[in-house]
Design a protein around this motif. Structure first.
Motif, PDB file in Angstrom:
ATOM      1  N   LEU A  74       0.836  -1.216   0.098  1.00 11.70           N
ATOM      2  CA  LEU A  74      -0.049   0.047   0.216  1.00 11.70           C
ATOM      3  C   LEU A  74       0.877   1.371  -0.019  1.00 11.70           C
ATOM      4  CD1 LEU A  74      -2.760   1.191   0.277  1.00 11.70           C
ATOM      5  CD2 LEU A  74      -2.601   1.162   2.696  1.00 11.70           C
ATOM      6  N   ASP A  75       0.985   1.877  -0.984  1.00  9.32           N
ATOM      7  CA  ASP A  75       2.052   3.092  -0.941  1.00  9.32           C
ATOM      8  C   ASP A  75       0.933   4.282  -0.708  1.00  9.32           C
ATOM      9  OD1 ASP A  75       3.850   1.481  -2.522  1.00  9.32           O
ATOM     10  OD2 ASP A  75       3.049   1.659  -4.438  1.00  9.32           O
ATOM     11  N   SER A  76       1.979   5.344  -0.536  1.00 10.62           N
ATOM     12  CA  SER A  76       1.146   6.674  -0.164  1.00 10.62           C
ATOM     13  C   SER A  76       0.196   7.134  -1.340  1.00 10.62           C
ATOM     14  CB  SER A  76       2.280   7.747   0.000  1.00 10.62           C
ATOM     15  OG  SER A  76       3.041   7.417   0.964  1.00 10.62           O
ATOM     16  N   GLY A  77      -0.726   7.801  -0.820  1.00  7.13           N
ATOM     17  CA  GLY A  77      -1.979   8.114  -1.921  1.00  7.13           C
ATOM     18  C   GLY A  77      -3.456   8.198  -1.130  1.00  7.13           C
ATOM     19  N   ILE A  78      -4.257   8.429  -2.022  1.00  2.71           N
ATOM     20  CA  ILE A  78      -5.437   8.580  -1.391  1.00  2.71           C
ATOM     21  C   ILE A  78      -6.029   7.516  -0.461  1.00  2.71           C
ATOM     22  CG2 ILE A  78      -6.087  10.478  -3.115  1.00  2.71           C
ATOM     23  CD1 ILE A  78      -7.988   8.537  -4.267  1.00  2.71           C
ATOM     24  N   LEU A  79      -6.007   6.434  -1.122  1.00  3.93           N
ATOM     25  CA  LEU A  79      -6.378   5.062  -0.228  1.00  3.93           C
ATOM     26  C   LEU A  79      -5.636   4.988   1.122  1.00  3.93           C
ATOM     27  CD1 LEU A  79      -8.202   2.640  -0.124  1.00  3.93           C
ATOM     28  CD2 LEU A  79      -6.426   1.387  -1.506  1.00  3.93           C
ATOM     29  N   ARG A  80      -4.183   5.171   1.013  1.00  4.33           N
ATOM     30  CA  ARG A  80      -3.672   4.829   2.388  1.00  4.33           C
ATOM     31  C   ARG A  80      -4.117   6.156   3.278  1.00  4.33           C
ATOM     32  NH1 ARG A  80       0.841   3.312   5.206  1.00  4.33           N
ATOM     33  NH2 ARG A  80       1.745   1.824   3.771  1.00  4.33           N
ATOM     34  N   SER A  81      -4.402   7.177   2.888  1.00  3.92           N
ATOM     35  CA  SER A  81      -4.510   8.401   3.843  1.00  3.92           C
ATOM     36  C   SER A  81      -5.989   8.089   4.221  1.00  3.92           C
ATOM     37  CB  SER A  81      -4.707   9.577   2.790  1.00  3.92           C
ATOM     38  OG  SER A  81      -3.458  10.024   2.380  1.00  3.92           O
ATOM     39  N   ALA A  82      -6.894   7.450   3.406  1.00  6.69           N
ATOM     40  CA  ALA A  82      -8.415   7.412   3.900  1.00  6.69           C
ATOM     41  C   ALA A  82      -8.404   6.168   4.884  1.00  6.69           C
ATOM     42  CB  ALA A  82      -9.172   6.759   2.672  1.00  6.69           C
ATOM     43  N   ILE A  83      -7.530   5.114   4.713  1.00  7.84           N
ATOM     44  CA  ILE A  83      -7.381   3.859   5.602  1.00  7.84           C
ATOM     45  C   ILE A  83      -6.937   4.481   6.887  1.00  7.84           C
ATOM     46  CG2 ILE A  83      -6.087   1.698   6.081  1.00  7.84           C
ATOM     47  CD1 ILE A  83      -6.454   1.161   3.163  1.00  7.84           C
TER      48      ILE A  83
ATOM     49  N   ALA B 103     -20.182   9.730  -1.176  1.00  8.45           N
ATOM     50  CA  ALA B 103     -20.920  10.985  -0.967  1.00  8.45           C
ATOM     51  C   ALA B 103     -20.573  11.433   0.461  1.00  8.45           C
ATOM     52  CB  ALA B 103     -22.646  10.888  -0.950  1.00  8.45           C
ATOM     53  N   ALA B 104     -20.143  10.418   1.422  1.00  8.65           N
ATOM     54  CA  ALA B 104     -19.595  10.822   2.797  1.00  8.65           C
ATOM     55  C   ALA B 104     -18.110  10.793   2.745  1.00  8.65           C
ATOM     56  CB  ALA B 104     -20.039   9.934   3.465  1.00  8.65           C
ATOM     57  N   ASP B 105     -17.408  10.441   1.864  1.00 13.03           N
ATOM     58  CA  ASP B 105     -15.960  10.470   1.660  1.00 13.03           C
ATOM     59  C   ASP B 105     -15.478   9.563   2.848  1.00 13.03           C
ATOM     60  OD1 ASP B 105     -13.401  10.551   0.779  1.00 13.03           O
ATOM     61  OD2 ASP B 105     -13.121  12.455   1.865  1.00 13.03           O
ATOM     62  N   ARG B 106     -16.062   8.372   3.015  1.00 10.52           N
ATOM     63  CA  ARG B 106     -15.610   7.469   4.114  1.00 10.52           C
ATOM     64  C   ARG B 106     -15.449   5.847   3.629  1.00 10.52           C
ATOM     65  NH1 ARG B 106     -13.963  10.269   8.147  1.00 10.52           N
ATOM     66  NH2 ARG B 106     -14.168   8.653   9.660  1.00 10.52           N
TER      67      ARG B 106
ATOM     68  N   SER C 202     -24.380  -1.141  -1.428  1.00 15.76           N
ATOM     69  CA  SER C 202     -24.550   0.113  -0.433  1.00 15.76           C
ATOM     70  C   SER C 202     -23.232   1.013  -0.622  1.00 15.76           C
ATOM     71  CB  SER C 202     -24.670  -0.312   1.082  1.00 15.76           C
ATOM     72  OG  SER C 202     -23.563  -1.178   1.268  1.00 15.76           O
ATOM     73  N   HIS C 203     -22.106   0.560  -1.142  1.00 13.68           N
ATOM     74  CA  HIS C 203     -20.734   0.996  -1.215  1.00 13.68           C
ATOM     75  C   HIS C 203     -20.298   0.767  -2.474  1.00 13.68           C
ATOM     76  CE1 HIS C 203     -21.596   1.028   3.124  1.00 13.68           C
ATOM     77  NE2 HIS C 203     -20.566   2.068   3.380  1.00 13.68           N
ATOM     78  N   ILE C 204     -19.286   1.661  -3.049  1.00 11.48           N
ATOM     79  CA  ILE C 204     -18.418   1.128  -4.221  1.00 11.48           C
ATOM     80  C   ILE C 204     -17.420   0.105  -3.661  1.00 11.48           C
ATOM     81  CG2 ILE C 204     -16.776   2.055  -5.597  1.00 11.48           C
ATOM     82  CD1 ILE C 204     -18.346   4.895  -5.496  1.00 11.48           C
ATOM     83  N   PRO C 205     -17.306  -0.957  -4.247  1.00  8.80           N
ATOM     84  CA  PRO C 205     -16.426  -1.837  -3.738  1.00  8.80           C
ATOM     85  C   PRO C 205     -14.964  -1.677  -4.024  1.00  8.80           C
ATOM     86  CG  PRO C 205     -17.574  -2.709  -5.564  1.00  8.80           C
ATOM     87  CD  PRO C 205     -18.151  -1.524  -5.254  1.00  8.80           C
ATOM     88  N   LEU C 206     -14.143  -1.688  -3.138  1.00  5.94           N
ATOM     89  CA  LEU C 206     -12.605  -1.362  -3.327  1.00  5.94           C
ATOM     90  C   LEU C 206     -11.869  -2.547  -3.295  1.00  5.94           C
ATOM     91  CD1 LEU C 206     -11.817   2.040  -1.373  1.00  5.94           C
ATOM     92  CD2 LEU C 206     -12.813   1.745  -3.726  1.00  5.94           C
ATOM     93  N   ILE C 207     -12.272  -3.428  -2.304  1.00  4.71           N
ATOM     94  CA  ILE C 207     -11.440  -4.650  -2.154  1.00  4.71           C
ATOM     95  C   ILE C 207     -12.556  -5.718  -1.695  1.00  4.71           C
ATOM     96  CG2 ILE C 207     -10.070  -6.026  -0.648  1.00  4.71           C
ATOM     97  CD1 ILE C 207      -8.236  -3.384  -0.344  1.00  4.71           C
ATOM     98  N   GLY C 208     -12.561  -6.888  -2.372  1.00  2.00           N
ATOM     99  CA  GLY C 208     -13.511  -7.655  -1.853  1.00  2.00           C
ATOM    100  C   GLY C 208     -12.697  -9.319  -1.601  1.00  2.00           C
TER     101      GLY C 208
ATOM    102  N   ARG D 194     -10.002   2.613  -8.400  1.00  2.00           N
ATOM    103  CA  ARG D 194     -11.461   2.607  -8.102  1.00  2.00           C
ATOM    104  C   ARG D 194     -11.745   3.657  -7.251  1.00  2.00           C
ATOM    105  NH1 ARG D 194     -10.844  -3.392  -6.691  1.00  2.00           N
ATOM    106  NH2 ARG D 194     -11.277  -4.702  -8.647  1.00  2.00           N
ATOM    107  N   MET D 195     -11.111   3.840  -6.554  1.00  2.00           N
ATOM    108  CA  MET D 195     -11.392   4.887  -5.454  1.00  2.00           C
ATOM    109  C   MET D 195     -11.400   6.139  -6.198  1.00  2.00           C
ATOM    110  SD  MET D 195     -10.081   5.935  -1.625  1.00  2.00           S
ATOM    111  CE  MET D 195     -10.726   7.188  -0.513  1.00  2.00           C
ATOM    112  N   LYS D 196     -10.376   6.397  -7.025  1.00  2.00           N
ATOM    113  CA  LYS D 196     -10.094   7.486  -7.657  1.00  2.00           C
ATOM    114  C   LYS D 196     -11.391   7.876  -8.887  1.00  2.00           C
ATOM    115  CE  LYS D 196      -5.104   7.975  -7.089  1.00  2.00           C
ATOM    116  NZ  LYS D 196      -3.905   8.091  -8.074  1.00  2.00           N
ATOM    117  N   ALA D 197     -11.606   6.793  -9.464  1.00  2.00           N
ATOM    118  CA  ALA D 197     -12.787   6.727 -10.483  1.00  2.00           C
ATOM    119  C   ALA D 197     -14.095   7.063  -9.820  1.00  2.00           C
ATOM    120  CB  ALA D 197     -12.762   5.437 -11.294  1.00  2.00           C
ATOM    121  N   SER D 198     -14.247   6.789  -8.514  1.00  2.00           N
ATOM    122  CA  SER D 198     -15.209   7.181  -8.110  1.00  2.00           C
ATOM    123  C   SER D 198     -15.663   8.597  -7.703  1.00  2.00           C
ATOM    124  CB  SER D 198     -15.894   6.235  -6.593  1.00  2.00           C
ATOM    125  OG  SER D 198     -14.859   6.717  -5.769  1.00  2.00           O
TER     126      SER D 198
END
Length: 218
Positions: free
Chosen positions: A111-120, A154-157, A171-177, A212-216
């Motif tokens: 997991l590199d630095s970026g929006i996903l790491r920051s959100a996690i 919408a909630a950015d969570r 209910s959510h955009i799937p990032l990892i399943g 996927r997160m960026k695309a959403s």
């Protein structure tokens, strides 16, 4: 519904009056590429047998539904919906699952630095805490199902969500399943699914999840 065919193929089929069929997607790596986390034998059976069966049954159910609809047979159409939901969900979930994974030589587990790491780190405190909570949710699934890292744009969570059987995440955009069905791990881990849940993080494709997160957000 549940179309995974190209727009050109679908359009051509529609012009000819032929229903475009779903097909098994190719893996972006070899069956043995995820070892030792996931054995090549498991990947081959999981992909070429289990996923192929979902594809076959989905095509059959869609044709059955089309025939029933054309005849005005509402009762049969309603009865077919369960097969459409189950096999369509199986096709959707597994198509995403293969993309979710990557060999360690290609960045799997990193997991590199970026929006996903920051959100996690914002929503869970750390990647390790996310894994702990996620694996606890997987262990809590009764019977078969899936665990998801979902994104509420919408909630950015971020949120950890589980779904039963082959229900896709709605209910959510799937990032990892992560597949918690026995066929995803039993040949290798037997009844020790906790170790499978732990080891699979070594080959999770976080780069694809971030895409996927960026695309959403667009």
């Amino acid at each position: 519904m549940f179309a995974f065919v190209s727009r050109r193929t679908a359009t051509s089929a529609a012009r000819m009056g032929v229903r475009a069929k779903h097909t098994l997607p190719d893996l972006p790596y070899s069956y043995g590429a995820l070892e030792p986390a996931i054995a090549g034998e498991i990947m081959e059976v999981h992909h070429s047998k289990h996923h192929q069966t979902y594809v076959n049954n989905l095509n059959h159910a869609e044709q059955h539904m089309a025939d029933a609809t054309a005849k005005g047979d509402v009762k049969t159409a309603i009865a077919t919906q369960r097969a459409l939901n189950f096999n369509g969900g199986g096709h959707i979930n597994h198509t995403l699952f293969w993309q979710n994974l990557a060999p360690t030589s290609q960045g799997g587990g990193q997991l590199d630095s970026g929006i996903l790491r920051s959100a996690i780190e914002r929503d869970f405190g750390s990647l390790e805490e996310l894994k702990t909570q996620f694996n606890a949710a997987l262990a809590g699934i009764q019977g078969s199902g899936w665990g998801w890292l979902g994104y509420d744009a919408a909630a950015d969570r971020l949120a950890i969500v589980t779904t039963a059987n082959q229900d896709p995440l709605i209910s959510h955009i799937p990032l990892i399943g992560i597949d918690a069905w026995e066929h995803a791990y039993y040949l290798q881990y037997k009844n020790d699914k906790a170790t499978y849940f732990k080891k699979i993080w070594e080959v999770i494709n976080f780069e694809k999840a971030e895409e996927r997160m960026k695309a959403s957000r667009k």
